[in-house]
Write a protein that holds these residues in place. Structure first.
Motif, mmCIF file in Angstrom:
data_model
loop_
_atom_site.group_PDB
_atom_site.id
_atom_site.type_symbol
_atom_site.label_atom_id
_atom_site.label_comp_id
_atom_site.label_asym_id
_atom_site.label_seq_id
_atom_site.Cartn_x
_atom_site.Cartn_y
_atom_site.Cartn_z
ATOM 1 N N TYR A 121 -7.975 47.773 34.613
ATOM 2 C CA TYR A 121 -6.965 48.543 34.009
ATOM 3 C C TYR A 121 -7.344 49.449 33.116
ATOM 4 O O TYR A 121 -8.506 49.085 32.348
ATOM 5 C CB TYR A 121 -5.566 47.770 33.833
ATOM 6 C CG TYR A 121 -4.887 47.091 34.831
ATOM 7 C CD1 TYR A 121 -4.035 47.891 35.537
ATOM 8 C CD2 TYR A 121 -4.987 45.902 35.014
ATOM 9 C CE1 TYR A 121 -2.974 47.428 36.374
ATOM 10 C CE2 TYR A 121 -4.117 45.285 36.323
ATOM 11 C CZ TYR A 121 -3.273 45.869 36.714
ATOM 12 O OH TYR A 121 -2.691 45.564 37.766
ATOM 13 N N GLY A 122 -6.568 50.361 32.824
ATOM 14 C CA GLY A 122 -6.927 51.447 31.764
ATOM 15 C C GLY A 122 -6.974 52.701 32.378
ATOM 16 O O GLY A 122 -6.699 53.132 33.453
ATOM 17 N N THR A 123 -7.524 53.643 31.521
ATOM 18 C CA THR A 123 -7.713 54.947 31.700
ATOM 19 C C THR A 123 -8.938 55.536 31.222
ATOM 20 O O THR A 123 -9.797 54.977 30.213
ATOM 21 C CB THR A 123 -6.742 56.037 31.480
ATOM 22 O OG1 THR A 123 -6.619 55.986 30.022
ATOM 23 C CG2 THR A 123 -5.347 55.844 32.094
ATOM 24 N N ASN A 124 -10.059 56.336 32.117
ATOM 25 C CA ASN A 124 -11.151 56.742 31.757
ATOM 26 C C ASN A 124 -11.996 55.760 31.369
ATOM 27 O O ASN A 124 -12.950 55.943 30.388
ATOM 28 C CB ASN A 124 -11.085 57.953 30.493
ATOM 29 C CG ASN A 124 -12.372 58.869 30.555
ATOM 30 O OD1 ASN A 124 -12.754 59.226 31.443
ATOM 31 N ND2 ASN A 124 -12.398 59.285 29.232
ATOM 32 N N ILE A 125 -12.140 54.920 32.064
ATOM 33 C CA ILE A 125 -12.910 53.577 31.630
ATOM 34 C C ILE A 125 -14.323 53.866 32.631
ATOM 35 O O ILE A 125 -13.996 53.358 34.043
ATOM 36 C CB ILE A 125 -12.658 52.286 31.915
ATOM 37 C CG1 ILE A 125 -11.434 52.245 30.777
ATOM 38 C CG2 ILE A 125 -13.385 51.157 31.616
ATOM 39 C CD1 ILE A 125 -10.385 51.142 30.620
ATOM 40 N N VAL A 153 -10.306 42.968 37.389
ATOM 41 C CA VAL A 153 -10.015 42.521 36.055
ATOM 42 C C VAL A 153 -8.561 42.582 35.717
ATOM 43 O O VAL A 153 -8.370 43.808 35.567
ATOM 44 C CB VAL A 153 -10.959 43.035 35.045
ATOM 45 C CG1 VAL A 153 -10.880 42.140 33.756
ATOM 46 C CG2 VAL A 153 -12.329 42.585 35.483
ATOM 47 N N PRO A 154 -7.765 41.727 35.619
ATOM 48 C CA PRO A 154 -6.363 41.899 35.532
ATOM 49 C C PRO A 154 -5.782 42.334 34.134
ATOM 50 O O PRO A 154 -6.833 41.959 33.068
ATOM 51 C CB PRO A 154 -5.713 40.635 36.123
ATOM 52 C CG PRO A 154 -6.801 39.795 35.677
ATOM 53 C CD PRO A 154 -8.086 40.063 35.927
ATOM 54 N N GLU A 155 -4.658 42.670 33.965
ATOM 55 C CA GLU A 155 -4.252 43.007 32.602
ATOM 56 C C GLU A 155 -3.570 41.890 31.909
ATOM 57 O O GLU A 155 -3.482 41.606 30.893
ATOM 58 C CB GLU A 155 -3.122 44.285 32.930
ATOM 59 C CG GLU A 155 -2.717 44.854 31.417
ATOM 60 C CD GLU A 155 -1.942 45.905 31.648
ATOM 61 O OE1 GLU A 155 -2.137 46.972 31.309
ATOM 62 O OE2 GLU A 155 -1.275 46.122 32.927
ATOM 63 N N GLY A 212 -1.176 44.483 42.081
ATOM 64 C CA GLY A 212 -2.214 43.879 41.257
ATOM 65 C C GLY A 212 -3.465 44.829 41.378
ATOM 66 O O GLY A 212 -3.245 45.898 42.033
ATOM 67 N N ILE A 213 -4.347 44.511 40.321
ATOM 68 C CA ILE A 213 -5.567 45.581 40.259
ATOM 69 C C ILE A 213 -6.466 45.703 41.647
ATOM 70 O O ILE A 213 -6.646 46.688 41.792
ATOM 71 C CB ILE A 213 -6.496 45.094 39.014
ATOM 72 C CG1 ILE A 213 -7.380 46.202 38.727
ATOM 73 C CG2 ILE A 213 -7.035 43.906 39.221
ATOM 74 C CD1 ILE A 213 -7.059 47.610 38.636
ATOM 75 N N VAL A 214 -6.581 44.627 42.221
ATOM 76 C CA VAL A 214 -7.374 44.612 43.427
ATOM 77 C C VAL A 214 -6.496 45.534 44.581
ATOM 78 O O VAL A 214 -6.966 46.096 45.363
ATOM 79 C CB VAL A 214 -7.659 43.155 43.868
ATOM 80 C CG1 VAL A 214 -8.484 43.346 45.142
ATOM 81 C CG2 VAL A 214 -8.927 42.603 43.011
#
Length: 330
Positions: free
Chosen positions: A39-43, A81-83, A97-99
């Motif tokens: 999760y997140g941005t610009n990572i 990798v979840p939040e 979910g992230i996946v």
């Protein structure tokens, strides 16, 4: 007949001759590249113990997928990798979910790229274990409850397939997991989705860097009650046979480097494709030695991969996949 009539060196006299009689070769179609999304941005964050391997946020994953595609690699192994983490690992089977989000995004970028979804709970539980924790009513001993965990793994597999995953790869080592997931996928209408079973997964010291990458280190104890004892080989045949009977489409050995005898055992005893997982510490050791100038990285990598093929691996999951593709293009 023997020397001087028999001269084995006759078939080694030139590069062309050695190529002509070579028994095992590595092709780009043999390798699968693991990808970590978060999760997140610009990572785009390098994993410290795995140089060249990154966490990608969904808005940055396109650059990784395009690089993989341009190199001719046809499959990835997707980890998330979840939040949020909880006792049941509910983020694993959340349709948002992230996946699941990453699967849909990657299919937008390249619909033809095979997505192998890692199906486990360890990244998603707050304990770091691969299932639901059960406390013995008398002793209070904590362990992973096999059958309760199966229910959640089925929900995870169905959710991943619904999102567009091409192959489900359960890595949990619960008894009966292939049967449960096969039944769940079939009932949900995904009878044509293959299962890449982590059939022979050892309780290995070679997983350390991955646990940093996936944030999945157990918060107590270890995984020795469900992953295999590294001292055992006959047990590997029992584990693999169970998965074959339950409907697996691939059989995996993890780790690969110290377990080439197990790869050969599976190749000799079963007629399903055999997968070798060249795991994180195997990758990290070569990268570290190469950075010190102690080894020729390309030569070591290709010799190692050839060893996996010689042992009987049909498919190799490896963090070196992009490097291998570049080597083969030269």
């Amino acid at each position: 007949m023997s020397f001087p009539v028999v001269r084995n060196r006759r078939l080694r006299g030139s590069s062309a001759l050695r190529n002509l009689v070579r028994e095992n070769q590595i092709l780009v179609n043999d390798v699968v590249q693991p990808v970590f999304v978060t999760y997140g941005t610009n990572i785009k964050e390098e994993i410290s113990s795995m140089p060249g391997v990154y966490h990608f946020s969904l808005d940055r994953v396109e650059e990784e997928i395009k690089e993989i595609t341009d190199l001719g690699i046809q499959a990835i192994l997707l980890f998330g990798v979840p939040e949020h983490k909880d006792a049941q690992g509910s983020s694993a089977f959340d349709d948002e979910g992230i996946v699941q989000q990453a699967t849909r995004r990657i299919k937008e970028i390249n619909p033809n790229l095979l997505i192998i979804a890692d199906t486990c709970l360890c990244q998603f539980t707050d304990t770091g274990h691969c299932g639901v924790i059960h406390h013995h009513p008398v002793t209070g001993h904590a362990d992973v409850h096999n059958d309760l965990s199966l229910e959640l793994l089925v929900r995870t597999a169905v959710s991943q397939a619904k999102a567009g995953a091409d192959i489900i790869a359960p890595s949990n080592m619960m008894d009966g997991y292939v049967h449960a997931i096969r039944t769940g996928l079939d009932e949900a209408g995904y009878e044509n989705t293959p299962i890449m079973a982590y059939s022979v997964k050892y309780a290995s010291a070679y997983y350390g860097p991955f646990r940093e990458a996936a944030h999945s280190t157990p918060q107590f104890g270890d995984r020795k009650t469900y992953q295999m004892d590294p001292a055992n080989s006959r047990e590997a045949l029992r584990e693999a046979e169970s998965d074959v009977v339950e409907g697996a489409d691939f059989l995996m050995v993890k780790p690969a480097l110290a377990y080439m005898d197990i790869i050969r055992m599976l190749k000799d005893n079963f007629d399903l494709p055999v997968v070798a997982y060249n795991v994180s510490a195997e990758y990290a050791m070569i990268k570290a030695a190469a950075q010190q100038g102690w080894i020729n990285e390309e030569a070591i990598v290709m010799e190692t991969m050839t060893g996996f093929k010689r042992a009987g691996a049909d498919i190799i999951l490896t963090y070196f996949a992009k490097d291998i593709a570049r080597y083969l293009q030269r």
